[in-house]
Scaffold this motif. Sequence first.
Motif, mmCIF file in Angstrom:
data_model
loop_
_atom_site.group_PDB
_atom_site.id
_atom_site.type_symbol
_atom_site.label_atom_id
_atom_site.label_comp_id
_atom_site.label_asym_id
_atom_site.label_seq_id
_atom_site.Cartn_x
_atom_site.Cartn_y
_atom_site.Cartn_z
ATOM 1 N N HIS A 16 -11.711 27.548 -14.994
ATOM 2 C CA HIS A 16 -11.591 26.109 -15.287
ATOM 3 C C HIS A 16 -12.376 25.810 -16.561
ATOM 4 O O HIS A 16 -13.570 25.533 -16.525
ATOM 5 C CB HIS A 16 -12.131 25.305 -14.088
ATOM 6 C CG HIS A 16 -11.968 23.815 -14.224
ATOM 7 N ND1 HIS A 16 -11.897 22.974 -13.138
ATOM 8 C CD2 HIS A 16 -11.874 23.000 -15.309
ATOM 9 C CE1 HIS A 16 -11.772 21.726 -13.534
ATOM 10 N NE2 HIS A 16 -11.762 21.714 -14.856
ATOM 11 N N HIS A 18 -11.391 23.822 -20.417
ATOM 12 C CA HIS A 18 -10.397 23.176 -21.286
ATOM 13 C C HIS A 18 -10.652 23.631 -22.720
ATOM 14 O O HIS A 18 -11.766 23.437 -23.229
ATOM 15 C CB HIS A 18 -10.514 21.653 -21.207
ATOM 16 C CG HIS A 18 -10.331 21.103 -19.822
ATOM 17 N ND1 HIS A 18 -9.157 20.518 -19.401
ATOM 18 C CD2 HIS A 18 -11.168 21.070 -18.748
ATOM 19 C CE1 HIS A 18 -9.284 20.133 -18.137
ATOM 20 N NE2 HIS A 18 -10.497 20.453 -17.722
ATOM 21 N N HIS A 196 -6.441 18.860 -11.025
ATOM 22 C CA HIS A 196 -7.750 18.236 -10.833
ATOM 23 C C HIS A 196 -7.572 17.203 -9.711
ATOM 24 O O HIS A 196 -6.712 16.308 -9.815
ATOM 25 C CB HIS A 196 -8.193 17.491 -12.089
ATOM 26 C CG HIS A 196 -8.682 18.375 -13.213
ATOM 27 N ND1 HIS A 196 -7.952 19.408 -13.717
ATOM 28 C CD2 HIS A 196 -9.848 18.345 -13.919
ATOM 29 C CE1 HIS A 196 -8.644 19.989 -14.699
ATOM 30 N NE2 HIS A 196 -9.806 19.365 -14.846
ATOM 31 N N HIS A 220 -11.955 21.242 -9.172
ATOM 32 C CA HIS A 220 -13.059 20.414 -8.642
ATOM 33 C C HIS A 220 -12.955 20.366 -7.109
ATOM 34 O O HIS A 220 -13.410 21.277 -6.447
ATOM 35 C CB HIS A 220 -13.077 18.996 -9.229
ATOM 36 C CG HIS A 220 -13.368 18.972 -10.691
ATOM 37 N ND1 HIS A 220 -14.596 19.298 -11.209
ATOM 38 C CD2 HIS A 220 -12.580 18.664 -11.756
ATOM 39 C CE1 HIS A 220 -14.559 19.190 -12.536
ATOM 40 N NE2 HIS A 220 -13.352 18.820 -12.891
ATOM 41 N N ASP A 277 -15.823 23.851 -17.347
ATOM 42 C CA ASP A 277 -15.030 22.650 -17.604
ATOM 43 C C ASP A 277 -14.921 22.357 -19.105
ATOM 44 O O ASP A 277 -13.939 22.730 -19.728
ATOM 45 C CB ASP A 277 -15.606 21.456 -16.831
ATOM 46 C CG ASP A 277 -14.583 20.366 -16.538
ATOM 47 O OD1 ASP A 277 -13.424 20.515 -16.945
ATOM 48 O OD2 ASP A 277 -14.957 19.366 -15.900
HETATM 49 ZN ZN ZN Z 1 -11.489 19.982 -15.951
#
Ligand code: ZN
Length: 339
Positions: A16, A18, A196, A220, A277
Motif C-alpha cells: 500500500h 501511492h 480503501h 486500511h 501509504d
Molecule cells: Zn492509501
Amino acid sequence: MITPELIEQMPKAELHVHVEGTLEPELCFELAKRNHIELEFATAEELREAYQFGSLQDFLDIYYQGCAVLIEEQDFYDLTWAHLEKAHQQNIRHTEMFFDPQAHTSRGIPFKRVVDSIAHAMTDAETKFGLSSHLIFCILRHMDIESALATVDEAIKFKDQLIGIGLDSSENGFPPNLYTEVFERARDAGFKAVAHAGEEGPPDYVWEALDILKIDRLDHGNRSLEDEKLVARLVEEQMALTVCPLSNLKLRVVDEMTEHPLKIMLDKGLKATVNSDDPAYFGGHVNANYLTVSEALNLSVNDLYTLARNSFDASFLSADEKKTYIDELDNFAQENGWK
Ligand code: ZN
Ligand code: ADE
C-alpha cells in the motif's frame, strides 16, 4: 528485541503505497522548475512544514496540488525510480503500488504516458535490484462514475502492465456501492480488486467492499474493529488488511501511536500488513512505520515475523514467487534465532 537494524535487514513486501504520495518536496520543486510551474511555497522546507493535516481531506487537497508538477514521461519515471531506489535500500523485495490515473488524465495527460513511464521504472528496478513490483490503478471516489468507467476502459488497454483496480480519495460520503459497475467491469477484465475502506468511513463501507466490490484485499480497514461480525468474517476469509500506521497518525485516524489498533488486529487473527501509504507526506517509509509501531505497541519478534510473512502472503504474486520470498524470510528469522 526489535532494533532498527533488524527491521532494515528483514526482507519484506509493501502493498500500500501511492506513487504520487512518494513525491518528496525537493523533487516537487525540481519538477515544478523543469515544467515552469509556480508553487504556492517558496522552498521545499516550507512545503514540508505545511504537511500538517487535520483529516484525510486536508491531506488530499495538498496531495492533488503536488500532482500538478507531473507532466512529462521523465517526471513520472523520476518519481517512481526515486521511490523504488528507496524501497530497495529498505530491503523491500516486492512492492504493489497504486497510482491515480484520473489525477493526471483530468489535466490532459494521456493514460499511456503515465502507465508506460511508471512501468519503465519498475522494469529497471527489477533488472538493477531484483525488486519485483505490481501496479494498481485507483479510481478517485470524488470524481464522477463516467470518468471511473472511462478509466477502467483505458486500463483494459494496458492490462499487461496493471494487476488490479483500487479505490481511493475522500472516503466519507462515497460508499463502495457507488462503484459496483466500475469494479464489475474491471473484475470481468481479469483485474484483482482492492479498496480503501474503513480508514475514516464506517464498518458498513467495509462490508460493501467485500460483498459488492468483491475485493481481494482491504486497504486500511481500521474501523472494521467496531463490528465483531465483520472481524469474524475478515478472519475467516483471511482477508489481508494493508495497515498504514504513520498515515493513521498524521491523518488523525488515531490520536497517539500507542493507541494504534495493529496489535489488537494481530491478536484477533486478522491478516495485517505494515505499509507507508504516502511516505513523502507522512514522515516515513515502510521501515519507519515498522519501527514506530513496534516501539509504541511493544511488538514481539513473532509479531514482526507475522507482519512480514503476511506482506508476501497477501501479495498478488504467484504461489511459487511467494514461497521464494517466504523462504528468504524464514532463513532470516532462523539466522536471528526467532525460529
Ligand atoms: Zn492509501
Ligand atoms: N490517496 C492517497 N492516499 C490516500 C489515503 N490514505 N486514503 C485515501 N486516498 C488516498
